[in-house]
Structure formats: C-alpha cells, structure tokens
Motif scaffolding. Structure first.
Motif, PDB file in Angstrom:
ATOM      1  N   PRO A 279      -2.684   0.655   9.267  1.00 21.40           N
ATOM      2  CA  PRO A 279      -1.449   1.408   8.999  1.00 21.40           C
ATOM      3  C   PRO A 279      -0.180   0.713   9.483  1.00 21.40           C
TER       4      PRO A 279
ATOM      5  N   VAL B 257      -3.263   3.844   2.728  1.00 19.24           N
ATOM      6  CA  VAL B 257      -3.925   2.983   3.714  1.00 19.24           C
ATOM      7  C   VAL B 257      -5.437   3.002   3.480  1.00 19.24           C
TER       8      VAL B 257
ATOM      9  N   LEU C 274       1.549  -1.780   7.001  1.00 20.01           N
ATOM     10  CA  LEU C 274       2.020  -1.327   5.697  1.00 20.01           C
ATOM     11  C   LEU C 274       3.450  -0.822   5.792  1.00 20.01           C
TER      12      LEU C 274
END
Length: 79
Positions: free
Chosen positions: A20, A13, A23
C-alpha cells in the motif's frame, strides 16, 4: 453497502498485489500492470457494493484518485 476511499484503495492494492505504501493515488495503474481482467474484477466488486461503473470508465482514468471521484459521485447520485 457503500464504498469508502479506503476500500477502493484496498481493492486496488489487493488486485495489484502491491504494498500500500508504494501506491500513489495519482499513479497510472495500467503502468503498474493492471490488466483488463483485474479491472473487471474491480468493476464487479464495486457493483456488488452498490456502485455502478464500467470497464470503459475505469480504463479512461486509471488512477485511484480519479476512480474514487467517479465512484463517490455515483454513490451520491444513487442516494
């Protein structure tokens, strides 16, 4: 020092500068803009943490899930 799943994810990240929550562990990180310089920075971070890996290994399987499996296996081998 050992790596955790959370640390690996946080490092990814960090180099991608992605939120975050956006992802996915199975998302191809190269498609998100991860380039060779950033991959090498991750290699160096993880080597400094005591887990040996290479650029080629990470480039072959560019997802957080695959990287965590590889790194976790390497940690086990080193113990």
């Amino acid at each position: 020092m050992s790596l955790s799943y959370e640390r690996v994810r946080e490092d990814v990240v960090d180099v991608l500068a992605e939120p975050p929550a956006e992802l996915s562990d199975d998302e191809n990180l190269l498609d998100l803009g991860l380039d060779s310089i950033r991959v090498m920075s991750l290699v160096e971070r993880w080597r400094a943490a005591g887990v040996d890996t290479t650029f080629a290994e990470l480039a072959e399987r560019p997802t957080v899930a695959d990287w965590w499996k590889l790194l976790a296996d390497r940690q086990e081998e080193g113990r």
